[in-house]
Design a protein around this motif. Sequence first.
Motif, PDB file in Angstrom:
ATOM      1  N   ALA A   1      -2.905   5.182  -2.585  1.00 42.59           N
ATOM      2  CA  ALA A   1      -3.518   5.396  -1.280  1.00 42.59           C
ATOM      3  C   ALA A   1      -5.019   5.624  -1.458  1.00 42.59           C
ATOM      4  CB  ALA A   1      -2.883   6.597  -0.595  1.00 42.59           C
ATOM      5  N   THR A   2      -5.776   5.343  -0.412  1.00 40.89           N
ATOM      6  CA  THR A   2      -7.231   5.481  -0.505  1.00 40.89           C
ATOM      7  C   THR A   2      -7.653   6.926  -0.716  1.00 40.89           C
ATOM      8  OG1 THR A   2      -7.334   5.554   1.917  1.00 40.89           O
ATOM      9  CG2 THR A   2      -7.685   3.423   0.849  1.00 40.89           C
ATOM     10  N   TYR A   3      -6.833   7.892  -0.290  1.00 43.66           N
ATOM     11  CA  TYR A   3      -7.228   9.273  -0.518  1.00 43.66           C
ATOM     12  C   TYR A   3      -6.995   9.685  -1.970  1.00 43.66           C
ATOM     13  CZ  TYR A   3      -2.226   9.849   0.627  1.00 43.66           C
ATOM     14  OH  TYR A   3      -0.862   9.721   0.694  1.00 43.66           O
TER      15      TYR A   3
ATOM     16  N   ASN B   1      -4.396  -4.323  -7.868  1.00 45.04           N
ATOM     17  CA  ASN B   1      -3.960  -3.408  -6.813  1.00 45.04           C
ATOM     18  C   ASN B   1      -3.270  -2.149  -7.332  1.00 45.04           C
ATOM     19  OD1 ASN B   1      -4.728  -5.216  -4.646  1.00 45.04           O
ATOM     20  ND2 ASN B   1      -2.978  -6.480  -5.245  1.00 45.04           N
TER      21      ASN B   1
ATOM     22  N   GLY C   1     -10.436  11.289  -7.913  1.00 47.74           N
ATOM     23  CA  GLY C   1     -10.425  10.004  -7.221  1.00 47.74           C
ATOM     24  C   GLY C   1     -11.134   8.888  -7.949  1.00 47.74           C
TER      25      GLY C   1
ATOM     26  N   ASP D   1       0.832  -1.198   0.000  1.00 47.04           N
ATOM     27  CA  ASP D   1       0.000   0.000   0.000  1.00 47.04           C
ATOM     28  C   ASP D   1       0.865   1.246   0.000  1.00 47.04           C
ATOM     29  OD1 ASP D   1      -2.234  -1.555  -0.001  1.00 47.04           O
ATOM     30  OD2 ASP D   1      -2.613  -1.381   2.163  1.00 47.04           O
ATOM     31  N   ASN D   2       0.527   2.185  -0.905  1.00 48.31           N
ATOM     32  CA  ASN D   2       1.188   3.496  -1.022  1.00 48.31           C
ATOM     33  C   ASN D   2       2.598   3.416  -1.604  1.00 48.31           C
ATOM     34  OD1 ASN D   2      -1.125   4.541   0.194  1.00 48.31           O
ATOM     35  ND2 ASN D   2      -0.218   4.430   2.247  1.00 48.31           N
TER      36      ASN D   2
ATOM     37  N   TYR E   1      -7.357   7.447  -4.665  1.00 45.09           N
ATOM     38  CA  TYR E   1      -8.456   6.771  -5.344  1.00 45.09           C
ATOM     39  C   TYR E   1      -9.255   6.011  -4.284  1.00 45.09           C
ATOM     40  CZ  TYR E   1      -6.083   7.704  -9.780  1.00 45.09           C
ATOM     41  OH  TYR E   1      -5.477   8.314 -10.861  1.00 45.09           O
ATOM     42  N   PRO E   2     -10.308   6.627  -3.741  1.00 41.46           N
ATOM     43  CA  PRO E   2     -11.062   5.968  -2.655  1.00 41.46           C
ATOM     44  C   PRO E   2     -11.541   4.563  -3.024  1.00 41.46           C
ATOM     45  CG  PRO E   2     -11.720   8.259  -2.869  1.00 41.46           C
ATOM     46  CD  PRO E   2     -10.804   7.986  -4.011  1.00 41.46           C
ATOM     47  N   GLY E   3     -11.835   4.341  -4.302  1.00 41.81           N
ATOM     48  CA  GLY E   3     -12.256   3.015  -4.736  1.00 41.81           C
ATOM     49  C   GLY E   3     -11.100   2.099  -5.062  1.00 41.81           C
ATOM     50  N   GLN E   4      -9.858   2.589  -4.875  1.00 46.67           N
ATOM     51  CA  GLN E   4      -8.644   1.865  -5.208  1.00 46.67           C
ATOM     52  C   GLN E   4      -8.557   1.614  -6.724  1.00 46.67           C
ATOM     53  OE1 GLN E   4      -6.121   0.509  -2.382  1.00 46.67           O
ATOM     54  NE2 GLN E   4      -6.936   2.561  -2.282  1.00 46.67           N
TER      55      GLN E   4
END
Length: 519
Positions: free
Chosen positions: A56-58, A68, A145, A22-23, A60-63
């Motif tokens: 990161a979720t901020y 991934n 996002g 992640d990130n 793309y909130p939907g990822q």
Amino acid sequence: MNTITTEIPIANPGFELPFLGDNEFTVQDVPGWQIYDPSGLILIPFVSNYAVLNPATYSYPGQAPQGNNVGAIFLGLDPGSGEVALTQTLSSVLEANTTYNLQVKVGNAAPDEFTPFGFPGYRVELLAGDRVIGQDNNTQNPIEGSFGISTVKYTAAANDPNLGQPLQIRLFNILQGTGAEVGFDDVKLEATKTTIVNAGFEDPPLVKGGEVSYLVIPGWEIYDPSGVIDPNEGSGPAVFNPAPIFYPNGVSEGNNGGGLFNTKGPGSGILGITQKLPLTLEANTVYNLKFDVGNIAPSPDFSALAGFPGYTVQLMAGDRVIAQDYDTVSPPEGVFLPSSLTYSAAANDPNLGKQLELRVLNLSLAEGQEVSFDNFRLDITGLPKGLFNEAYYLQNNTDVAVAVSSGKFSSGFAHFGAFGLKEGRTSISPYFNEAAYLQTYSDVADAVSIGVFSSGLQHFIDFGYEEQRYSPMSAGQMGNAQDAYLQRYTDVAQAVAAGTFISGYDHYLQSGAAEGRIF
């Protein structure tokens, strides 16, 4: 009908390589893709960069819309400074009579301390060689996002000047607006080929009952090994739009039919038409050719048309006839009747890789001068590699084994292609369990129960394989076996991420079972 759609291989189409936490992100490293930087903008990392990132979720909130990771081009420069693209030259080339459909998910990252507000714009290009043949120039404007879907379509005609050129994809950040970053994901390119050109003889358009296109049938070539064609006597192939006196109910489809005329009488020889298809014979594939055969009615002015001289329709691989319908239907005067032929190419078929061809003949075996044809349709059903097991099928279908041993069928796979799949015979492999598949996918079970599919196996072959569905080894198997397989074998997970295999189950069928891996 008369088209076949395949997905063209793309390396790292979902940017799942390399594996990232992640990130995490790469710096100027996107496996499988090269950088196209005509303006020289990629100079300083973190100011101008191309990367793979696990957002990161901020951002793309939907990822990521698929998997991934996403690919990204970040240009921290003034609008109008230039443009940069990720590019990939594919192993496929531009082919005739083919429509290409390129889809890419394009993302607008939400602003943060590194990503400024706004969307700099994008362009998606499809090239043949060094020529752009189709593009989407910033038609989507995804909200912060989120991702939009970019689509590029191109149809290559038979005389396209770019035929044979390698296909290439370019994904641009065009830096035409505020903002710095464009994200890309889930790149897909499908090719839809016309398998039979002018299959219903609708080209050229003709006036009903008054026009005939003699010796000219677009898409088809004349076949006259006996030297029967004689323009003075009217012998030869033609396209016609028949008057009601000849076919009271018209042809079987559309306005025109194809006719093979031989005025020289029985035993004078054969004549016909032939068409080389843009296909080669492929393993584990069933070819089902359907068509309609007509017997033109005589009239007072054309009494010699009375009778039916006989016909054959052949499917060829290279110069070898692999299947034919030899005069199996005899239509009444003024009527078309349906007919068909089927060929199943096993994994060891000696004709694999040879170009397919159709040959349609007037045999001149009996009285009558003409045989009509219309509405050719070629259905192609490809089984996933490693799915069909000949010995297993014969072991579990003893009547088929008897028919094969007596010479009625050349193999169990030949029976399966002609009858077995339609009959709902699902015991084709120790690695496909019909009951377990239906238990795992209730939507498929519902479709089978109302007759949409003959079996869960038919659904898997037609749709499930491409949808990355799988069959548990037994009914009642707990958990997601495919996810467990990918977690157990990281090399397989990497190969699936890179697009080498469609799914973990695909790998297991093709090689995992033989390697002793556990699914």
